[in-house]
Design an enzyme around this catalytic site. Structure first.
Site, PDB file in Angstrom:
ATOM      1  N   GLU A 172      56.433  66.015 -59.517  1.00  0.00           N
ATOM      2  CA  GLU A 172      55.149  66.432 -59.977  1.00  0.00           C
ATOM      3  C   GLU A 172      54.377  65.170 -60.320  1.00  0.00           C
ATOM      4  O   GLU A 172      53.704  65.155 -61.203  1.00  0.00           O
ATOM      5  CB  GLU A 172      55.223  67.605 -60.999  1.00  0.00           C
ATOM      6  CG  GLU A 172      55.657  68.910 -60.480  1.00  0.00           C
ATOM      7  CD  GLU A 172      55.408  69.855 -61.336  1.00  0.00           C
ATOM      8  OE1 GLU A 172      54.875  70.072 -62.655  1.00  0.00           O
ATOM      9  OE2 GLU A 172      55.548  71.184 -61.008  1.00  0.00           O
ATOM     10  N   GLU A 291      60.083  74.558 -56.374  1.00  0.00           N
ATOM     11  CA  GLU A 291      59.864  75.310 -57.497  1.00  0.00           C
ATOM     12  C   GLU A 291      59.092  76.498 -57.279  1.00  0.00           C
ATOM     13  O   GLU A 291      58.072  76.268 -56.615  1.00  0.00           O
ATOM     14  CB  GLU A 291      59.108  74.423 -58.632  1.00  0.00           C
ATOM     15  CG  GLU A 291      60.121  73.436 -59.403  1.00  0.00           C
ATOM     16  CD  GLU A 291      59.368  72.901 -60.523  1.00  0.00           C
ATOM     17  OE1 GLU A 291      58.498  73.630 -61.175  1.00  0.00           O
ATOM     18  OE2 GLU A 291      59.698  71.566 -60.823  1.00  0.00           O
TER      19      GLU A 291
END
Length: 498
Positions: A172, A291
């Site tokens: 991320e 995710e």
């Protein structure tokens, strides 16, 4: 309500990579300490791994597990997690404001992964660290011997290399919350250089570049384009992350949220193919949805946690029957896109937004969302068929026109069996299924139906009632498939053979 499904075994969307049923273990909350690892638990083995948890993981048949993060990895020094445990330092985890004693580190994870029968996906820290540390980690893990770091691994008791094949290039990195957050240009350059170095060591290693943290990021999808401009010929996958919530308790909208997963995947595919065309490349970029899950139940509780302790109770969503229906739809979405989504990791595996829950010092049990994942993992590995579905729909203010039936059909050429996953989104009407199995021959019939349903949408499984929400199995002896019914608000698996 009538639902007609037309399928032909010649019309194949793609073949499922088993790694689509992967998961994720991060040094977050009780995912590790009190989850997979609890030295003083009566069910733990000689290495401190909870055998009751391992049994539940094996039942899921999880083919790949991502480690060690997640936000945690962007402040992680891998060297802290190797060697004698008594010599390992305790560090501050800035991502989750916790203490990390490094007692479950790289070596322990590799031993645990072998015991549960999964492959590791190791993630590099590209937040506070970079190229030098990444190449040294690969040398420690994968070189057979004769170099400083591979011999160091041997001195720590691991004679054979770990032979890790799948590596994530950070986590991320588009997120301002990330330790070491970077712009797309900064991250793309770093990821490209790290990837090139890793491929010099072993060109067969598979690399995953960071895509957007979710489709609502202000930099999406420009982030993907910029990162791929730098990394397209170096990496093998681009990551996607997305979580789903129902704060408004609006079941019709919540059950439609897989439409946003579909849109996210399809937009990223378009960006990948645009960069491919721009570069005149012959390479197809695949996706790693590493995710995904429902996540919103624990938000208020997490605000009250004590910082800087080991294994705080964070992100411990207790999942409802309603959540299980949504997870079933999300799995169907991932499988429908198996031509491009090759790897996916439900986040996470134990305790933190997870299908498995434990009590520290006590029992382990299956959350409601365990069940659709369990059956998808067992029966979703095959050819995904292009199906035409005729069923009524409803209009949703957020997602538009949504069919009441969310369906996914899997063909297993080696056995000839067909598995049909169906979620009925209708709140009061059953679906009467009518199957047109063109090309399969006239002799196919259903022999089993697995049903997950409950009168209470908010029913949960907990330590006192671990089987409150669980599937029932109906066996069929009659070859007549004209009377197949799918109950309102239910998840179903129907299995067919000759």
């Amino acid at each position: 309500m009538k639902c007609t499904i037309h399928a032909n075994k010649q019309f194949v969307r793609g073949t499922v990579d088993p790694r689509l049923f992967g998961s994720f273990v991060e040094q977050l909350g009780r995912a590790v300490y009190g989850g997979v690892y609890e030295v003083d638990h009566p069910a733990s083995d000689e290495e401190g791994f909870r055998t009751d948890v391992m049994d539940l993981v094996r039942q899921l048949d999880v083919p790949v597990v991502r480690f060690p993060g997640g936000n945690y990895v962007s402040n992680f020094n891998w060297e802290d997690s190797i060697g004698p445990k008594e010599n390992r330092p305790t560090r501050l985890d800035l991502a989750w404001k916790a203490l990390d004693p490094n007692q479950f580190g790289l070596q322990e994870f590799m031993h645990w992964a072998k015991k549960v029968g999964t492959e590791p996906m190791m993630v590099f820290n590209l937040g506070t660290r970079g190229l030098a540390e990444a190449k040294e980690l690969v040398e420690y893990c994968n070189h057979p011997g004769g170099s400083y770091l591979s011999d160091l691994r041997k001195s720590h008791g691991s004679e054979d290399p770990f032979d890790i094949k799948l590596w994530g290039l950070g986590n991320e990195m588009d997120g301002p919350w990330q330790v070491g957050h970077k712009t797309a240009e900064e991250y793309g350059r770093l990821a490209s250089e790290v990837g090139k170095a890793i491929k010099l060591f072993d060109p067969s290693l598979e690399l995953v570049a960071c895509g957007s943290s979710n489709s609502n990021m202000p930099t999406f999808p420009k982030w993907e384009e910029t990162v791929l401009d730098h990394t397209y010929e170096v990496v093998d996958y681009l990551s996607l992350h997305m979580y789903f919530r129902n704060d408004e308790k609006d079941i019709a909208t919540f059950l439609a949220c897989s439409a946003s997963m579909d849109a996210f995947i399809e937009t990223v595919v378009h960006v990948c193919d645009y960069v491919k065309a721009k570069k005149r490349s012959k390479k197809t970029m695949y996706l790693c949805f590493d995710e995904w899950n429902v996540w919103f139940h624990s938000h208020d509780k997490d605000k009250q946690q004590t910082p800087w302790i080991v294994g705080p109770s964070l992100l411990e969503d207790v999942y409802t029957f309603e959540d299980a229906l949504v997870v079933g739809c999300l799995l169907n979405s991932l499988l429908r896109h198996c031509d491009r989504v090759k790897i996916a990791c439900i986040a996470q595996l134990v305790n933190t937004i997870a299908p498995i829950m434990t009590e520290t010092g006590g029992d382990a049990w299956k959350q409601t969302i365990y069940w659709p994942l369990n059956y998808a993992s067992k029966y979703g590995r095959g050819e995904i068929l292009e199906c035409r579905v005729e069923v009524a729909s409803y209009e949703n203010k957020q997602y538009g026109t949504i069919p009441y039936a969310d369906t996914l059909m899997v063909h297993h050429p080696e056995t000839g069996e067909i598995d049909l996953f169906v979620v009925n989104r209708h709140q009061s009407e059953s679906l009467a299924l009518n199957l047109d199995l063109t090309g399969f021959g006239p002799d196919y019939h259903v022999f089993e139906q697995v049903v997950l349903q409950h009168a209470d949408l908010y029913a949960v499984n907990d330590k006192d009632n671990p089987d409150e929400v669980k599937p029932s199995v109906v066996a069929f002896t009659d070859k007549n498939t004209s009377a197949l019914q799918v109950a309102p608000l239910s998840w179903n698996l129907l299995r067919f053979h000759r």
